[in-house]
Design a protein around this motif. Structure first.
Motif, mmCIF file in Angstrom:
data_model
loop_
_atom_site.group_PDB
_atom_site.id
_atom_site.type_symbol
_atom_site.label_atom_id
_atom_site.label_comp_id
_atom_site.label_asym_id
_atom_site.label_seq_id
_atom_site.Cartn_x
_atom_site.Cartn_y
_atom_site.Cartn_z
ATOM 1 N N LEU A 442 3.652 -0.951 -4.295
ATOM 2 C CA LEU A 442 4.106 0.413 -3.395
ATOM 3 C C LEU A 442 3.499 0.148 -1.919
ATOM 4 N N THR A 443 4.191 0.470 -1.069
ATOM 5 C CA THR A 443 3.787 0.327 0.454
ATOM 6 C C THR A 443 2.956 1.544 0.837
ATOM 7 N N GLU A 444 2.314 1.513 1.931
ATOM 8 C CA GLU A 444 1.522 2.575 2.583
ATOM 9 C C GLU A 444 2.618 3.739 2.698
ATOM 10 N N GLN A 445 3.874 3.461 2.992
ATOM 11 C CA GLN A 445 4.966 4.807 3.079
ATOM 12 C C GLN A 445 5.109 5.622 1.490
ATOM 13 N N ALA A 446 4.986 4.689 0.760
ATOM 14 C CA ALA A 446 5.377 5.189 -0.562
ATOM 15 C C ALA A 446 4.388 6.343 -1.007
ATOM 16 N N HIS B 80 -1.255 11.250 5.301
ATOM 17 C CA HIS B 80 -0.174 10.988 6.147
ATOM 18 C C HIS B 80 1.352 11.051 5.795
ATOM 19 N N LYS B 82 4.847 11.890 6.315
ATOM 20 C CA LYS B 82 5.993 11.930 7.556
ATOM 21 C C LYS B 82 5.980 13.026 8.047
ATOM 22 N N ARG B 102 -1.684 9.912 -4.056
ATOM 23 C CA ARG B 102 -1.965 8.864 -5.251
ATOM 24 C C ARG B 102 -3.229 7.922 -4.626
#
Lengths: 455, 319
Positions: A442-446, B80, B82, B102
């Protein structure tokens, strides 16, 4: 028929195959409830000693419900390849176990052999397997299927995004879908258990989930797990259906208690092939679980493991996209605690794969079972090692509609990262293109559901 | 006290602070001043300044707010996001645990502990008996099913939970009036909490409602280790027109207060779920309010008497 052995100087005798099969099981509260469990630990092993010497032809000739009385038996028996069966009819159950585990036995050879097996043979060999046997044996077998994407390929682990809500609120369900997608869940299906089984409500949820799939061009399929007759109505009316679902039981009487028959499933399958929107060729989704036949008094005196094996034989007829046992859902009177749920989960997964169907597991428990989240996390790790195709993915594993706990969005992501597994290939490409996953991680955006609010 | 021991104590304090989410960093350092924002999703309520120089155990104090309350339970855990405002709206849209954030692929410490806390209260509800004081207050006498070995047997043997024991049958025949128009029974089922949370509210509504409707009410009683199927045994003993069983449902996660009312017209041996009707999810704050449920039950019982049927038969008869 004489079925007798000695163990540690004591003689044990079993009146028939039905009794032997029940007593050979690992301890389960449901077998005790049915009156088929072993009376002592030693009797359990004595039963296994005898079962190991039973030839496969005897199991072929002794289905849990007679051929003439039961259409599930007929479906399974009629599908047996006579040539393959002739080759193995004199094998004992113990020999079958060792053949399956042998290093020379490949996945291809097991696939071919499946065609000669009946559910009773599969159940019998499962009773002789230890937990690690079940993990190792299942890990050899991969069964792939295709609908909008490919599931079950080696090196992958999928999940069913299960965005249930107590009153089917579309806004709530959409919010849960966004959260799930943000964790990389949903490659097996976006599948809702509806609170309201009516055509109006079910078709509305089909439309809503289809819209999300279309808007985001997600390589997956949708499903609303209403009774199959409701879904058939939706198919006929032109609703966008990805998979057609039904819960099944291991005997005709059990299926009747679910309001279904082989004829009805045949009809649903034909409608699915004709009307489902994905490319296929696999369109069906079944759920099963040890104890369902017994709870409907439809077990004909047999143990719950054998009845469960018969579910898979029935499911195979419809070339399903996915099948999963809902292993801990039924409650402590059938599977008492974490140990029994874990054992049954491993058994069901192995039996499904040996039958030749694409198998997932709803590793779960109810609040009145002696189990907790730790115990199903353990089971999910074991099943991932066993090559399970998919798990359920629910917000933190807490299903606010069905009031039980299962695996979560986080769990699938964790198991993938732990075992270096990827989502279904098409789905992985999609996640990477959005920037939610990179190299299976998973990336930071996940993990941010608002990611999906911009369209 | 030697240096090693002092270091141990200091390290332990730092470990505790880190566990409580008040401190970050890989290794304990004996003399640091921490003044930092509590990470989203942790249980702490405000920013704190802590000096660890010379920290001693006596001065150490933790007094945490309830994480199960609405304020902390629904606080967004995503770092953070969106769209932080929209995140709150998504969380508010569903009782499911979303927007939780998470730690790597795992849960945040706060959301994991809240989950465990919710599971813990359901476990406690399941293995507890209904308060005898409540039953005495409402004048209910108690009988028991064939379960004799406690909750574990109750969970394992649903068949025995569906049958009254001999003593129960005698007591019911002795104390109750036969062939009432309405017979009210309360059962513990799978949640003592459900009965304790709802019975006081729903009970007077039912009694008054039936009285107003001019229907005769039998002598009510309580069944311990009760399953729904016990309605058949009671029907055979008392032959009521309508039997109403208020029973605790299987607890949901963090919700043990949900009660069901099962209703049957002239129940008897061999009846099953298809012969019964049920009003489920009776609880205050999100479910069917017990007062409203009571009013509905009174109405529905009259409908059963009008059509002389319940369950699927009533559906067919009433159209």
């Amino acid at each position: 028929m004489l079925l007798r052995t000695k163990l540690h100087g004591k003689t044990y005798e079993f009146s028939d195959l039905r009794v032997l099969m029940g007593k050979a099981n690992e301890e389960k509260s449901g077998d005790r409830l049915a009156g088929v469990a072993a009376d002592s630990a030693a009797e359990r092993i004595a039963a296994r000693l005898v079962l190991a010497e039973i030839p496969l032809w005897l199991l072929y000739e002794t289905p849990a419900v007679p051929y003439e009385q039961d259409e599930v038996t007929r479906v399974i028996r009629d599908a047996v390849d006579p040539e393959i069966f002739r080759e193995i009819r004199d094998w004992t159950v113990g020999e079958l176990r060792e053949w399956l585990l042998a290093d020379t036995t490949t996945a291809e050879r097991i696939h071919r052999l499946s065609g000669g097996l009946t559910a009773e043979m599969i159940a019998a060999v499962t009773k002789l397997m230890s937990n690690l046997d079940l993990v190792y044996g299942a890990a050899k077998i991969r069964v792939t299927s295709h609908c909008q994407n490919t599931m079950g390929a080696s090196g992958t682990l999928a999940s069913r995004l299960q965005p249930n809500h107590p009153t089917d609120s579309p806004e709530a369900i959409r919010a849960e879908i966004y959260e799930g997608l943000a964790y990389g869940a949903g490659d097996s299906v976006i599948g809702i258990n509806p609170a309201d089984d009516s055509y109006t409500s079910v078709s509305r949820l089909l439309e809503m989930t289809y819209q999300v799939i279309k808007d985001w061009e997600i390589p997956t399929q949708n499903c609303v797990l209403a009774h199959v007759t409701t879904q058939m109505k939706c198919l006929k009316a032109g609703s966008p259906v990805g998979l057609v679902f039904q819960s099944i039981a291991g005997s005709q009487k059990g299926c009747e208690s679910f309001g279904i028959s082989v004829g009805m499933l045949d009809e649903a399958y034909e409608l699915a092939k004709k009307h489902c929107f994905p490319s296929g060729p696999n369109f069906m989704y079944f759920e099963t679980g040890q104890g369902s036949a017994l709870s409907a008094d439809a077990h004909n005196g047999w143990d719950q493991l054998t009845l469960e094996a018969r579910n898979y034989g029935l499911a195979k007829r419809y070339h399903p996209f996915q099948v999963n046992t809902v292993v801990g859902f039924i409650g402590p009177e059938y599977l008492y605690d974490a140990r029994q749920i874990q054992r049954a989960g491993l058994e069901d997964h192995f039996m499904g794969k040996l039958t030749g169907i694409p198998m997932g597991v709803d590793a779960c428990y109810t609040n009145h079972a002696r189990a907790d989240q730790n115990s199903i996390e353990n089971l999910a790790v074991l099943l991932t090692a066993a090559g399970c195709n998919y798990f359920m993915a629910i917000p933190m594993g807490d299903d606010s509609m069905l009031s039980y706990q299962t695996t979560s969005y986080h769990d699938t992501a964790t198991l993938r990262q732990l075992f270096k597994l990827k989502p279904a290939a098409e789905f992985e490409t999609w996640l990477e293109s959005l920037g939610l996953m990179k190299n299976g991680v998973l990336t930071e955006q996940a993990g941010d559901p608002t990611f999906f609010l911009r369209r | 006290m030697d240096d090693a021991r002092i270091n141990e104590i200091v390290e332990e304090v730092i470990r505790q602070l880190r566990r409580a989410g008040w401190m970050e960093g890989p290794s304990p350092s004996a003399a640091v001043a921490v003044n930092q924002e509590i990470p989203a999703g942790s249980g702490g309520a405000q920013t704190r300044a802590l000096s660890l120089r010379g920290a001693d155990q006596a001065a150490f104090s933790l007094d945490l707010p309830d994480p199960a309350g609405a304020e902390l339970r629904y606080r967004p855990g995503v770092n953070h996001a969106k769209d932080p405002a929209a995140l709150k709206e998504l969380i508010a849209a569903t009782p499911s645990r979303i927007g939780v954030g998470r730690a790597g692929p795992r849960y945040t410490t706060f959301s994991q502990l809240l989950f465990q806390g919710d599971h813990a209260v359901t476990q406690d509800a399941l293995y507890r008996d209904v308060d005898p004081g409540l039953l005495a207050e409402l004048g209910l006498f108690t009988v028991q099913t064939k379960i004799s070995e406690g909750k574990e047997e109750y969970l394992l043997r649903p068949d025995l939970g569906r049958q009254l024991n001999d003593e129960a049958k005698h007591a019911i025949l002795e104390k109750c009036v036969p062939t009432p128009q309405i017979q009210l029974v309360v059962g513990d089922g799978l949640s003592a909490t459900a009965i304790e949370s709802n019975l006081r509210q729903i009970y007077p509504v039912l009694v008054e409602g039936f009285r107003t409707a001019g229907l005769s009410l039998g002598v009510p009683f309580f069944v311990k280790y009760c399953r729904v199927g016990v309605m058949n045994d009671i029907g055979d003993l008392l032959h009521p027109d309508v039997l109403i069983l208020l029973i605790g449902e299987r607890p949901g996660l963090g919700r043990a207060e949900s009660m069901s009312a099962y209703m049957a017209f002239q129940p008897k041996q061999g009846d099953n779920d298809a012969d019964r009707d049920v009003v489920c999810n009776i609880f205050e704050g999100g479910g069917t309010n017990p007062l409203e449920a009571g009013a509905f039950i009174v109405q529905f019982a009259q409908k059963m008497r009008q059509y002389q049927a319940s369950g699927v038969k009533l559906k067919l008869a009433a159209g």
